[in-house]
Every structure is written in structure tokens, then in C-alpha cells.
Design an enzyme around this catalytic site. Sequence first.
Site, PDB file in Angstrom:
ATOM      1  N   ALA A  83      -8.278   8.459  -3.658  1.00 35.41           N
ATOM      2  CA  ALA A  83      -8.059   7.302  -2.794  1.00 35.41           C
ATOM      3  C   ALA A  83      -6.801   6.563  -3.210  1.00 35.41           C
ATOM      4  O   ALA A  83      -6.361   6.651  -4.363  1.00 35.41           O
ATOM      5  CB  ALA A  83      -9.263   6.360  -2.846  1.00 35.41           C
ATOM      6  N   ASP A  84      -6.247   5.842  -2.262  1.00 39.26           N
ATOM      7  CA  ASP A  84      -5.105   4.981  -2.565  1.00 39.26           C
ATOM      8  C   ASP A  84      -5.073   3.839  -1.550  1.00 39.26           C
ATOM      9  O   ASP A  84      -5.729   3.907  -0.509  1.00 39.26           O
ATOM     10  CB  ASP A  84      -3.788   5.749  -2.544  1.00 39.26           C
ATOM     11  N   GLN A  85      -4.311   2.819  -1.890  1.00 39.90           N
ATOM     12  CA  GLN A  85      -4.215   1.637  -1.023  1.00 39.90           C
ATOM     13  C   GLN A  85      -2.775   1.143  -0.984  1.00 39.90           C
ATOM     14  O   GLN A  85      -2.077   1.174  -2.006  1.00 39.90           O
ATOM     15  CB  GLN A  85      -5.112   0.517  -1.547  1.00 39.90           C
ATOM     16  N   ALA A 120      -7.000   4.448   1.979  1.00 39.42           N
ATOM     17  CA  ALA A 120      -7.150   5.836   2.418  1.00 39.42           C
ATOM     18  C   ALA A 120      -7.953   6.619   1.391  1.00 39.42           C
ATOM     19  O   ALA A 120      -7.942   6.304   0.193  1.00 39.42           O
ATOM     20  CB  ALA A 120      -5.778   6.478   2.601  1.00 39.42           C
TER      21      ALA A 120
END
Length: 207
Positions: A83-85, A120
Site C-alpha cells: 500500500a501507499d498514500q 492505494a
Amino acid sequence: MNGSTFWKRGQPLLLASGSATRRQMLEAAGIPLVVVRAPVDEGAIAATLLETRRTPAEIAIALAHAKAEAAARKHPEELLLAADQTLDHQGRLLMKPADLDHARAQLLSLRGTAHFLHSAAVLRRGDSVLWAGIASASLQMRNFSAAFLDAYLDSMGPLVTTTVGGYQLEALGIHLFDSIEGDHSTILGLPLIPVLHALRDLDCLAA
């Protein structure tokens, strides 16, 4: 029945993220986890994508894919989640501040305006991307005083450099905002409900 009863796989989910908040959200939902490293240069990837005029939302999903791919190379047989933001301020990408002065400059630019957080996530096994998704939240920052900002940065200290935008909404960062629209887990860095839907579709969770 405890939450772990819902997990149907014999093996835990690999989490390719160093975020303690993401880990805590998944563990609270009863997902057994093993945290693994996904060594990628987020800044370099983002810079390259910005050169091709990719949006902050597109960069978030690209970073999640990059982390998933890096982790899958080391654990090709395992189901993993990455995940990443990203923070999107009027189309401009903001990353984690490098130091307190950088955090101050970012917060001053955000003061009194709205921005988006794009979170995401990617589920992957080996070379196969099983699911990818993104969710967004809108946050309106209040027009706080210079004295408040000084007190906030002094209270946060080095922690202000650990999140995009220089705030932790689950902690003192909540004082920065007038209004928030969006799912709480998305704001914390993981589109949790879509991830749970995907895990059910993959028959990893009880339906």
C-alpha cells in the site's frame, strides 16, 4: 468468535509496508500478518512519474505496485499486500517532509485550503496482480494561527516527518482541520473496506 476466525488461509498475509497504522488496522480486523520489507525508492519513482505528468492518484497506485513487485521477488509463493498514500494539493504532489522546516512550509501551504489523500493497495502473488484499488478522501485544513503551528510542531517533533503532509490525523493532527470527507481507514493510509472485499473474492475471508 474472534476476528481471526474469519481468516480462511493457513498462512498469514504478508504486509509489504512499514506503516504501524496499516498493520494495526489489519490486525484489528482479524487478519494474521507477517510484515516484510519492500525496498523501493519512493522519491525517485514519484519524480520519474511527475516528469510524465502522472497525477498524485496515479502515483499512489504506481508506488503500491512497485512495493508489491519488490516484495514478491523475495516471497514469490506468498499472498502479499502492499500500500501507499499520496497527498494531492490542487494537483501538486506532497511527500513526507524531510525535516521540521519542510513540514512547516508544507503546513503553511495547506493552511486554509482543501487537499486530497489518495490511498492505494495491491494484492499480489508472485508475478500475478490479484487486485489493485484506490480510494480518496477530502480534507479541509483550517486557517490556524502561527502560534498554533509553532506549538503543534513543537509537540509533534520528529514524528511530523513520518507522514505525508506532516500530520497524523489519529493524533494531534486532528486539530489542523475544519472538515473531513472520506473513510477513516483511507485517511490513515489503507482503503481497508475495498481490501476486505478483495480478500473475500479471493476466498481468503469468510463471506
